[in-house]
Enzyme design. Structure first.
Site, mmCIF file in Angstrom:
data_model
loop_
_atom_site.group_PDB
_atom_site.id
_atom_site.type_symbol
_atom_site.label_atom_id
_atom_site.label_comp_id
_atom_site.label_asym_id
_atom_site.label_seq_id
_atom_site.Cartn_x
_atom_site.Cartn_y
_atom_site.Cartn_z
ATOM 1 N NE ARG A 27 -9.813 -5.627 0.076
ATOM 2 C CZ ARG A 27 -9.231 -4.227 0.332
ATOM 3 N NH1 ARG A 27 -9.858 -2.978 0.701
ATOM 4 N NH2 ARG A 27 -7.840 -4.232 0.450
ATOM 5 C CB CYS A 31 -14.122 1.379 -0.649
ATOM 6 S SG CYS A 31 -13.815 3.034 -0.210
ATOM 7 C CD GLN A 74 -12.750 -1.967 -1.244
ATOM 8 O OE1 GLN A 74 -12.113 -1.728 -0.434
ATOM 9 N NE2 GLN A 74 -13.895 -2.418 -1.148
ATOM 10 C CG HIS A 104 -8.309 0.347 -3.480
ATOM 11 N ND1 HIS A 104 -7.364 -0.633 -2.974
ATOM 12 C CD2 HIS A 104 -8.792 0.771 -2.290
ATOM 13 C CE1 HIS A 104 -7.737 -1.202 -1.673
ATOM 14 N NE2 HIS A 104 -8.676 -0.203 -1.132
ATOM 15 N NE ARG A 131 -4.038 0.266 1.885
ATOM 16 C CZ ARG A 131 -5.226 0.177 2.167
ATOM 17 N NH1 ARG A 131 -5.409 1.024 3.371
ATOM 18 N NH2 ARG A 131 -6.066 -0.361 1.650
ATOM 19 C CG ASP A 139 -13.380 6.219 -1.671
ATOM 20 O OD1 ASP A 139 -13.303 6.247 -0.456
ATOM 21 O OD2 ASP A 139 -12.359 6.541 -2.460
HETATM 22 N N1 NVA Z 1 -9.837 6.636 -1.678
HETATM 23 C C1 NVA Z 1 -9.772 6.219 -0.230
HETATM 24 C C2 NVA Z 1 -9.934 4.723 -0.272
HETATM 25 C C3 NVA Z 1 -9.683 4.237 1.021
HETATM 26 C C4 NVA Z 1 -9.723 2.562 0.958
HETATM 27 C C5 NVA Z 1 -8.059 6.521 -0.072
HETATM 28 O O1 NVA Z 1 -7.346 6.445 -1.001
HETATM 29 O O2 NVA Z 1 -7.747 6.838 1.064
#
Ligand code: NVA
Length: 228
Positions: free
Chosen positions: A209, A181, A50, A47, A19, A141
């Site tokens: 997930r 998400c 997800q 992502h 990540r 989101d």
């Molecule tokens: N768009 C959000 C998703 C978190 C799972 C982020 O990047 O923080």
């Protein structure tokens, strides 16, 4: 540098689930360590893990992908990008309503349409009510993603009117699922009554997930074993 970390890890493990912020870090990592499987667990632009869980979830709810529509309300960034790419590959159309300056990038739309199947399409909207019409799921989101905290006030203003509300859900198909998400900011991007409604599948997404990412690792490892 990241490339040295990659070359260390390549000697120790088969797969790294990473990540990060800059997507280029993932690409540099993968290039520096060709024997290492590098899984994107979230970058600023994508992502995909997800999206795997989300598409597993809608299949459980709908029983199919082709001919369905997911509408995303909000920021056209990492979550929206991967969901758009995955959805159209499976024949699910993708609508997105975003304020000016926060649209899904045009190169994402172009690339996704090259792999679209079963007549799936991507449509960009400004008006969230127009976007959700005929949708089988409504997704949102956070307005401020990780790393964008300094823009929070500006984004709150920009996304005013883009909260997923019960009124908005009534314009989607009857029984349309609500998706997120997580983590969610109640009464910011989604009204609490929608988040807590029977239509909300957010914790099924969260559970999936686990299952979809186990399947992903298994697939990668199986390919390795067969020398693919
Ligand atoms: N768009 C959000 C998703 C978190 C799972 C982020 O990047 O923080």
């Amino acid at each position: 540098p990241a490339v040295d970390v990659a070359r260390n890890l390549e000697r120790w493990v088969k797969c790294v689930v990473m990540r990060t912020y800059a997507h280029s870090t993932l690409l540099e990592f993968a290039e520096a360590a060709p024997r290492l499987h590098v899984v994107n667990a979230l970058s600023d632009t994508e992502h995909p893990c997800q999206a795997l869980a989300d598409l597993q979830t809608v299949k459980e709810v709908w029983g199919e992908w082709a001919g369905r529509t997911i509408t995303f309300i909000g920021d056209g960034n990492n979550v929206a990008t991967s969901l758009a790419q995955g959805a159209v590959m499976l024949g699910t159309s993708f609508h997105i309503a975003s304020p000016a300056g926060y649209e899904l990038p045009s190169n994402v739309v172009e690339q996704a349409m090259q792999v679209a199947r079963h007549g799936a399409e991507i449509r960009l909207f400004r008006d969230p009510i127009e976007a959700v019409k005929g949708s089988d799921a409504v997704y949102t989101d956070v307005w401020t993603s990780m790393g964008q905290e300094a823009e929070a006030a500006e984004r709150k203003r920009a996304f005013d009117g883009y909260q997923v509300t019960a009124h908005m859900m009534r314009h989607a198909r009857q029984g349309a699922a609500f998706m997120h998400c997580l983590p969610a900011h109640r009464n910011e991007e989604v009204a609490t009554d929608v988040f807590e409604s029977p239509a909300s599948v957010v914790f099924d997404q969260a559970e999936n997930r686990l299952h979809s990412q186990k399947a992903l690792l298994l697939t990668l490892m199986a390919n390795r074993a067969s020398g693919a």
